[in-house]
Every structure is written in C-alpha cells, then in structure tokens.
Design a protein around this motif. Structure first.
Motif, PDB file in Angstrom:
ATOM      1  N   PRO A  74       0.224   3.372  -9.009  1.00  0.00           N
ATOM      2  CA  PRO A  74      -0.705   3.632 -10.117  1.00  0.00           C
ATOM      3  C   PRO A  74      -0.365   4.912 -10.885  1.00  0.00           C
ATOM      4  CG  PRO A  74      -1.921   2.915  -8.180  1.00  0.00           C
ATOM      5  CD  PRO A  74      -0.488   3.146  -7.743  1.00  0.00           C
ATOM      6  N   GLU A  75      -0.038   5.978 -10.174  1.00  0.00           N
ATOM      7  CA  GLU A  75       0.304   7.235 -10.840  1.00  0.00           C
ATOM      8  C   GLU A  75       1.633   7.123 -11.584  1.00  0.00           C
ATOM      9  OE1 GLU A  75       0.427  12.016  -9.839  1.00  0.00           O
ATOM     10  OE2 GLU A  75      -0.169  10.589  -8.285  1.00  0.00           O
ATOM     11  N   LEU A  76       2.606   6.440 -10.991  1.00  0.00           N
ATOM     12  CA  LEU A  76       3.899   6.259 -11.654  1.00  0.00           C
ATOM     13  C   LEU A  76       3.738   5.466 -12.950  1.00  0.00           C
ATOM     14  CD1 LEU A  76       6.104   5.408  -8.539  1.00  0.00           C
ATOM     15  CD2 LEU A  76       6.059   7.568  -9.818  1.00  0.00           C
ATOM     16  N   LEU A  77       2.936   4.411 -12.919  1.00  0.00           N
ATOM     17  CA  LEU A  77       2.723   3.595 -14.121  1.00  0.00           C
ATOM     18  C   LEU A  77       1.976   4.390 -15.191  1.00  0.00           C
ATOM     19  CD1 LEU A  77       1.937   0.106 -12.575  1.00  0.00           C
ATOM     20  CD2 LEU A  77       4.071   0.886 -13.638  1.00  0.00           C
ATOM     21  N   GLU A  78       1.071   5.259 -14.764  1.00  0.00           N
ATOM     22  CA  GLU A  78       0.362   6.120 -15.724  1.00  0.00           C
ATOM     23  C   GLU A  78       1.342   7.079 -16.398  1.00  0.00           C
ATOM     24  OE1 GLU A  78      -2.696   6.987 -18.036  1.00  0.00           O
ATOM     25  OE2 GLU A  78      -2.764   5.451 -16.474  1.00  0.00           O
ATOM     26  N   LEU A  79       2.293   7.623 -15.634  1.00  0.00           N
ATOM     27  CA  LEU A  79       3.317   8.496 -16.214  1.00  0.00           C
ATOM     28  C   LEU A  79       4.227   7.729 -17.169  1.00  0.00           C
ATOM     29  CD1 LEU A  79       4.329  10.584 -13.065  1.00  0.00           C
ATOM     30  CD2 LEU A  79       3.159  11.438 -15.114  1.00  0.00           C
ATOM     31  N   LEU A  80       4.489   6.471 -16.866  1.00  0.00           N
ATOM     32  CA  LEU A  80       5.367   5.644 -17.692  1.00  0.00           C
ATOM     33  C   LEU A  80       4.687   5.147 -18.965  1.00  0.00           C
ATOM     34  CD1 LEU A  80       8.121   4.184 -17.900  1.00  0.00           C
ATOM     35  CD2 LEU A  80       7.122   2.330 -16.560  1.00  0.00           C
ATOM     36  N   GLN A  96      13.314  -6.118 -19.683  1.00  0.00           N
ATOM     37  CA  GLN A  96      13.273  -6.871 -18.435  1.00  0.00           C
ATOM     38  C   GLN A  96      12.294  -6.352 -17.392  1.00  0.00           C
ATOM     39  OE1 GLN A  96      17.252  -8.648 -17.259  1.00  0.00           O
ATOM     40  NE2 GLN A  96      17.837  -6.645 -18.062  1.00  0.00           N
ATOM     41  N   GLY A  97      11.933  -5.099 -17.458  1.00  0.00           N
ATOM     42  CA  GLY A  97      11.011  -4.539 -16.478  1.00  0.00           C
ATOM     43  C   GLY A  97      11.644  -3.432 -15.670  1.00  0.00           C
ATOM     44  N   ILE A  98      11.187  -3.298 -14.423  1.00  0.00           N
ATOM     45  CA  ILE A  98      11.613  -2.228 -13.525  1.00  0.00           C
ATOM     46  C   ILE A  98      12.628  -2.772 -12.526  1.00  0.00           C
ATOM     47  CG2 ILE A  98      10.831  -0.559 -11.790  1.00  0.00           C
ATOM     48  CD1 ILE A  98       9.664   0.043 -14.530  1.00  0.00           C
ATOM     49  N   LEU A  99      13.694  -2.019 -12.284  1.00  0.00           N
ATOM     50  CA  LEU A  99      14.683  -2.422 -11.286  1.00  0.00           C
ATOM     51  C   LEU A  99      14.093  -2.211  -9.896  1.00  0.00           C
ATOM     52  CD1 LEU A  99      17.503  -3.379 -10.474  1.00  0.00           C
ATOM     53  CD2 LEU A  99      18.233  -0.977 -10.557  1.00  0.00           C
ATOM     54  N   MET A 100      14.010  -3.286  -9.126  1.00  0.00           N
ATOM     55  CA  MET A 100      13.456  -3.226  -7.777  1.00  0.00           C
ATOM     56  C   MET A 100      14.497  -3.676  -6.764  1.00  0.00           C
ATOM     57  SD  MET A 100      10.417  -2.032  -8.225  1.00  0.00           S
ATOM     58  CE  MET A 100       9.546  -2.340  -6.690  1.00  0.00           C
ATOM     59  N   GLN A 101      14.411  -3.077  -5.588  1.00  0.00           N
ATOM     60  CA  GLN A 101      15.332  -3.357  -4.489  1.00  0.00           C
ATOM     61  C   GLN A 101      14.543  -3.986  -3.342  1.00  0.00           C
ATOM     62  OE1 GLN A 101      16.350   0.063  -2.084  1.00  0.00           O
ATOM     63  NE2 GLN A 101      18.442  -0.680  -1.798  1.00  0.00           N
ATOM     64  N   LEU A 148       5.079  17.097   0.739  1.00  0.00           N
ATOM     65  CA  LEU A 148       4.419  17.242   2.036  1.00  0.00           C
ATOM     66  C   LEU A 148       4.790  18.563   2.697  1.00  0.00           C
ATOM     67  CD1 LEU A 148       4.892  13.608   3.398  1.00  0.00           C
ATOM     68  CD2 LEU A 148       2.910  14.585   2.229  1.00  0.00           C
ATOM     69  N   GLY A 149       5.073  19.550   1.891  1.00  0.00           N
ATOM     70  CA  GLY A 149       5.415  20.872   2.416  1.00  0.00           C
ATOM     71  C   GLY A 149       6.881  20.970   2.788  1.00  0.00           C
ATOM     72  N   ASP A 150       7.221  20.576   4.000  1.00  0.00           N
ATOM     73  CA  ASP A 150       8.612  20.677   4.442  1.00  0.00           C
ATOM     74  C   ASP A 150       9.416  19.416   4.142  1.00  0.00           C
ATOM     75  OD1 ASP A 150       6.983  19.379   6.215  1.00  0.00           O
ATOM     76  OD2 ASP A 150       7.755  20.359   8.005  1.00  0.00           O
ATOM     77  N   TRP A 151       8.827  18.437   3.473  1.00  0.00           N
ATOM     78  CA  TRP A 151       9.540  17.232   3.057  1.00  0.00           C
ATOM     79  C   TRP A 151       8.926  16.748   1.754  1.00  0.00           C
ATOM     80  CZ3 TRP A 151       8.540  12.088   1.951  1.00  0.00           C
ATOM     81  CH2 TRP A 151       9.654  11.245   1.873  1.00  0.00           C
ATOM     82  N   SER A 152       9.771  16.247   0.855  1.00  0.00           N
ATOM     83  CA  SER A 152       9.263  15.713  -0.412  1.00  0.00           C
ATOM     84  C   SER A 152      10.071  14.487  -0.826  1.00  0.00           C
ATOM     85  CB  SER A 152       9.331  16.775  -1.514  1.00  0.00           C
ATOM     86  OG  SER A 152      10.682  17.100  -1.800  1.00  0.00           O
ATOM     87  N   TYR A 153       9.421  13.645  -1.615  1.00  0.00           N
ATOM     88  CA  TYR A 153      10.089  12.495  -2.213  1.00  0.00           C
ATOM     89  C   TYR A 153       9.865  12.587  -3.709  1.00  0.00           C
ATOM     90  CZ  TYR A 153      11.929   7.887  -3.075  1.00  0.00           C
ATOM     91  OH  TYR A 153      12.716   6.854  -3.521  1.00  0.00           O
ATOM     92  N   THR A 154      10.956  12.569  -4.467  1.00  0.00           N
ATOM     93  CA  THR A 154      10.887  12.635  -5.921  1.00  0.00           C
ATOM     94  C   THR A 154      11.272  11.291  -6.511  1.00  0.00           C
ATOM     95  OG1 THR A 154      11.482  14.981  -5.893  1.00  0.00           O
ATOM     96  CG2 THR A 154      11.748  13.802  -7.988  1.00  0.00           C
ATOM     97  N   THR A 155      10.374  10.746  -7.325  1.00  0.00           N
ATOM     98  CA  THR A 155      10.688   9.536  -8.082  1.00  0.00           C
ATOM     99  C   THR A 155      11.071   9.975  -9.485  1.00  0.00           C
ATOM    100  OG1 THR A 155       9.070   8.256  -6.821  1.00  0.00           O
ATOM    101  CG2 THR A 155       9.846   7.293  -8.900  1.00  0.00           C
ATOM    102  N   MET A 188      13.173   5.036 -10.559  1.00  0.00           N
ATOM    103  CA  MET A 188      12.345   3.979 -11.145  1.00  0.00           C
ATOM    104  C   MET A 188      12.906   3.748 -12.542  1.00  0.00           C
ATOM    105  SD  MET A 188       8.264   4.064 -11.867  1.00  0.00           S
ATOM    106  CE  MET A 188       7.379   2.638 -12.469  1.00  0.00           C
ATOM    107  N   LEU A 189      13.768   2.738 -12.656  1.00  0.00           N
ATOM    108  CA  LEU A 189      14.497   2.503 -13.904  1.00  0.00           C
ATOM    109  C   LEU A 189      13.858   1.360 -14.688  1.00  0.00           C
ATOM    110  CD1 LEU A 189      16.906   3.232 -15.708  1.00  0.00           C
ATOM    111  CD2 LEU A 189      18.281   1.614 -14.363  1.00  0.00           C
TER     112      LEU A 189
END
Length: 195
Positions: A185-191, A73-78, A135-142, A67-68
């Motif tokens: 919402p959580e990502l924007l709160e962190l930002l 300009q804002g956030i780079l989106m694909q 999710l235990g055996d799988w995760s996604y990191t932003t 999440m750049l």
C-alpha cells in the motif's frame, strides 16, 4: 503467466548459458525445495542477521530490491524459487547488499542478475522514489523506478520460477512475499503521482 498455480513455470527455464550450470543440475532448479549447490559464489553481503524485530533477515549489510514499472505492462514481479525464503511467493527482484554497496546499486545489480533488467549500468530506467524498511541494524530498500524503454525480463539465475509484468490492479491477486504484501500500500502510494 499463471496467477493461480504457485508452482507454475518451467524448471528448465533457468538460463544455463549465463550460469555455466549443466542440464543435470536442473533437479535443483527453481521448482525444487532444495538449495542448489551451483549458485554463484557467495558475495560479501550474503548471510543472515537478526533484526530488531527478532526475525532473521537475509543480508549482512541490509538488502534492496527494484520495483520496476513499465507503464504499458505493469510491475515486474518475480515468482520466487521454492528453496528461497518464502519460496513460491511473488516479489520484486532483489537481495543482499554487498559491503559498501548503495541500496540503489544493489537493487540494480540484483535485478540484473535475477531478471536481466534493467541494463547493468541502469540505463533505460528513471528512479522515482525509494522506500526504506528500517529495523535499526537491518534495512530493506525498495527502489521504485520507471522503464523509459521496453525490457524483456529473462530468468538468469536459479532464484526464479518465472518473471512477469503484472498490471498494478492485479498485484494483490498474487500470493505475495509477506514483506511485499505489508509494504505494497505504501509503495503504491509513492508510485501514484507518476502514473
């Protein structure tokens, strides 16, 4: 950038010089619902796994995305290729982590491969925070980062219909990938402290 047309984007915008693909292969480009047969060789993390939530997730070793933020300009989106998971939606450049690869390294590599940014050695960005969906055996990191100089994104593989810097207050105008929508919402709160 067209925020209203989910199929917007030039099928020939795929940068053939970086991929070695011929122009004949654009029939399988980002606007096609068929998986291109000229994708780069498979990597050690490519594949599906079943999460503890009972859903299939891409990335045998988990996945990561970038999440750049460009403050001007804002956030780079694909805009994701139609053949991809939840094709036609918008998300952050990202993908499967290679065996032994850190989430940070995977997010940088995937963003470089898909959007040409940041530099492949991660120069020009400042990492601010990370958010992990575990999710235990799988995760996604932003990986949340700020550009310290201007980057011009370039479609550099067939996984994108288009790339765009989107102002933060316009992100929810997009048809977002469900994972991005759920975590936004959580990502924007962190930002927020860095704005």
């Amino acid at each position: 950038m067209s925020l209203s047309d989910p199929n917007a984007g030039d099928q020939n915008a795929y940068t053939h010089e970086r991929s070695g693909a011929s122009r004949d292969e654009t029939a399988y480009g980002p606007n096609s619902k068929d998986l291109p047969d000229y994708l780069p060789p498979r990597r050690s993390g490519d594949g599906w796994t079943l999460g503890s939530d009972g859903q299939k997730h891409w990335g045998l070793n988990g996945a990561a995305g970038l999440m750049l933020l460009d403050p001007a300009q804002g956030i780079l989106m694909q805009h994701r290729a139609l053949w991809s998971v939840e094709g036609g939606t918008w998300g952050f450049p990202g993908g499967a982590r290679d065996l032994g690869e850190s989430a940070l390294d995977a997010a940088i590599r995937e963003s470089w491969e898909e959007a040409g940014v940041p530099d492949s050695d991660a120069s020009g960005i400042e990492v601010l925070e990370t958010h992990v969906l575990d999710l235990g055996d799988w995760s996604y990191t932003t990986v949340i980062a700020r550009a310290v100089r201007h980057f011009e994104p370039v479609i550099s593989d067939p996984e994108s219909i288009e790339l765009a810097w989107v102002p933060i207050d316009r992100l929810t105008d997009l048809k977002l990938h469900s994972g991005v929508a759920a975590s936004l919402p959580e990502l924007l709160e962190l930002l927020r402290p860095y704005l």
